[in-house]
Scaffold this motif. Structure first.
Motif, short mmCIF file in Angstrom:
data_model
loop_
_atom_site.label_atom_id
_atom_site.label_comp_id
_atom_site.label_asym_id
_atom_site.label_seq_id
_atom_site.Cartn_x
_atom_site.Cartn_y
_atom_site.Cartn_z
N LEU A 252 -5.73 1.56 9.22
CA LEU A 252 -4.37 1.36 8.76
C LEU A 252 -3.35 1.79 9.81
O LEU A 252 -3.54 2.80 10.49
CB LEU A 252 -4.12 2.15 7.47
CG LEU A 252 -5.10 1.92 6.32
CD1 LEU A 252 -4.69 2.77 5.11
CD2 LEU A 252 -5.19 0.45 5.96
N ALA A 253 -2.27 1.02 9.90
CA ALA A 253 -1.14 1.40 10.73
C ALA A 253 -0.04 1.93 9.83
O ALA A 253 0.05 1.57 8.64
CB ALA A 253 -0.63 0.18 11.51
N SER A 254 0.80 2.81 10.36
CA SER A 254 1.95 3.27 9.59
C SER A 254 2.87 2.09 9.29
O SER A 254 3.03 1.19 10.13
CB SER A 254 2.70 4.35 10.35
OG SER A 254 1.93 5.54 10.43
N MET A 255 3.47 2.10 8.13
CA MET A 255 4.25 0.94 7.70
C MET A 255 5.36 1.35 6.75
O MET A 255 5.34 2.42 6.14
CB MET A 255 3.35 -0.10 7.03
CG MET A 255 2.75 0.37 5.71
SD MET A 255 1.54 -0.79 5.01
CE MET A 255 0.13 -0.50 6.06
N ILE A 256 6.35 0.46 6.64
CA ILE A 256 7.41 0.59 5.66
C ILE A 256 7.32 -0.61 4.73
O ILE A 256 7.29 -1.75 5.18
CB ILE A 256 8.81 0.61 6.33
CG1 ILE A 256 8.92 1.76 7.35
CG2 ILE A 256 9.90 0.72 5.26
CD1 ILE A 256 8.79 3.14 6.76
N LEU A 257 7.22 -0.34 3.43
CA LEU A 257 7.21 -1.40 2.42
C LEU A 257 8.62 -1.52 1.86
O LEU A 257 9.10 -0.59 1.20
CB LEU A 257 6.21 -1.07 1.31
CG LEU A 257 4.75 -0.87 1.76
CD1 LEU A 257 3.88 -0.50 0.56
CD2 LEU A 257 4.21 -2.10 2.46
N TRP A 258 9.26 -2.63 2.14
CA TRP A 258 10.66 -2.84 1.76
C TRP A 258 10.72 -3.94 0.71
O TRP A 258 10.29 -5.07 0.96
CB TRP A 258 11.48 -3.20 2.99
CG TRP A 258 12.89 -3.64 2.72
CD1 TRP A 258 13.68 -3.25 1.69
CD2 TRP A 258 13.66 -4.56 3.49
NE1 TRP A 258 14.91 -3.86 1.78
CE2 TRP A 258 14.93 -4.66 2.86
CE3 TRP A 258 13.42 -5.29 4.66
CZ2 TRP A 258 15.93 -5.49 3.37
CZ3 TRP A 258 14.42 -6.11 5.15
CH2 TRP A 258 15.66 -6.20 4.51
#
Length: 435
Positions: A52-58
């Motif tokens: 997994l990569a770091s992410m922002i769920l918008w």
């Protein structure tokens, strides 16, 4: 999980809302986000690779941000740790990072899910950076606000941003079918009322299931009509934050619908803004800007009417004054369009910056003193009203500057007549020796 129940004053055995009981258990069960979770979706690929990569769920409320984060951790074999930026402070973050570092030493990866991550201030957001860079945590932040505006650039550069869509009608209908299967009974609604229920949810799956739970709990022995549904359920206000992105999205949609000559779409966005509680005078200011920027000399009365609509609203207030705003929206959208004045002024501003402090030609300078007359101020000035056809053809640019053409009428509406006049004057200027 027990500590979350205790913080809320509940026990783990307390009844949970229907939306929690129907929470998906695998990524395949999440509805409405196939662009992210389908076979070729980027989040699905990460889950399948278990990296997994770091992410922002918008995305809007009720579209599955928390659920996706939880199931992503499960699918990839990561420990799931959750924080809320609303309830957490620096001490909570330090505790979470220490726990994640200990897990890492034991060979266990941590997915740190931060709900409402935009609520953290800039300094707190910067606090994530070293732990994300070192791989102590894989950060998954959830936000309803535009990350470009609300999150630090440094943090954004270390995360991928994935946009969740508001749930469409098909996705919401699938949630209702799942709720009916879980309850083993149909919702007590007539077909039209069922459609109204879906519309009432406004793309929010959690809210839809909350409404459905209310209908199950009333235990009606007959199907309710649309009118009866409205009496049972309270319609919520549309999602609209007057100082955040939705504010700018809708006013942009209104302005561009006017520019695109679509009065129906423009009226729709006007109604959406008013329903969301937007200040009508803010809308009026935008309409005045549209009249000057996008219509200009193609219909000069548009600017007058836009100002009149503002004055009318000022005088009448809501709701009567809103009709004046609607009238001018229709007028502006239906008017001929030209941005020739707007672009001409920008070009003139650029020329003014380039040429600095050039003096006007002497023949158009005032000569209130004898010395100024002796220096040639005003010498040779031709009074246009005395010239043939009221046009002298003299040059009014600085002597050191070549003539430039800034204003180029588009030939729409009134500007067609203006273009004819300017073309005729340009020809006469050349005939009379002007530049």
């Amino acid at each position: 999980m027990a500590d979350l129940f205790e913080a809320a004053g509940l026990t783990p055995h307390a009844p949970s809302p229907l939306a929690d009981r129907l929470r998906p258990t695998t990524l395949d069960e999440v509805v409405g986000q196939d662009h992210l979770l389908g076979p070729e979706g980027p989040i699905r690929r990460m889950a399948d690779a278990r990296r997994l990569a770091s992410m922002i769920l918008w995305g809007p409320p009720g579209t599955g941000k928390t659920t996706i984060a939880r199931l992503l951790a499960k699918a990839a074999g990561y420990e799931f740790q959750q924080l809320s930026a609303v309830f957490s402070g620096v001490a909570d973050l330090k505790k979470a990072f220490e726990a994640a570092r200990a897990r890492r030493a034991a060979g266990q990866s941590t997915l740190l899910f931060v709900d409402e991550i935009h609520r953290f201030n800039r300094a707190q957001q910067d606090g994530f950076l070293p732990f994300v860079e070192e791989g102590v945590v894989t950060l998954v932040g959830a936000t309803t606000e535009n990350p470009s505006f609300e999150l630090n650039g440094a943090l954004l550069s270390r995360c991928q941003v994935f946009v969740l869509k508001r749930l469409d009608e098909a996705a919401l209908e699938s949630l209702l079918a799942k709720a009916e299967a879980f309850e083993n009974r149909p919702l007590p609604l007539e077909p039209e009322a069922r459609g109204a229920l879906v519309a009432l949810a406004d793309g929010d799956g959690r809210y839809l299931l909350t409404l459905a739970e209310t209908l199950f709990n009333i235990g009606s022995d007959r199907a309710l009509s649309t009118k009866e549904l409205g009496q049972v359920l309270q319609k919520r206000s549309p999602a609209y934050d007057k100082d955040r992105e939705e504010h700018y999205n809708l006013v942009s949609a209104l302005h561009k619908s006017i520019r695109g000559s679509d009065p129906d779409a423009a009226l729709y966005w006007l109604a959406r803004m008013l329903a969301g509680g937007e200040d009508p005078l803010f809308i009026a200011r935008r309409l005045i800007r549209a009249a000057a920027e996008d219509i200009g000399e193609a219909d000069p009365m548009s600017l007058v009417l836009a100002n009149a609509a503002k004055d009318t609203y000022d005088f009448l207030g809501s709701p009567e004054g809103e009709i004046a705003l609607a009238q001018v929206v229709v007028h502006l959208a239906a008017a001929p369009k030209s941005n020739a004045v707007y672009t001409a002024f920008k070009a003139a501003q650029a020329a003014a910056r380039e040429t600095g402090s050039l003096m006007p030609p002497k023949h158009i300078l005032n000569a209130p003193t004898r010395m100024m007359k002796d220096l040639g101020y005003g010498k040779g000035y031709a009074y246009d009203h005395d010239a043939e056809e009221g046009f002298s053809g003299q040059d009014y640019f600085p002597e050191e500057m070549e003539r430039r053409v800034f204003y180029k009428p588009r030939g729409e509406g009134v500007e067609a007549r203006i273009k004819d006049r300017l073309d005729r004057w340009a020809a006469m200027r050349k005939e009379r020796g002007g530049r």
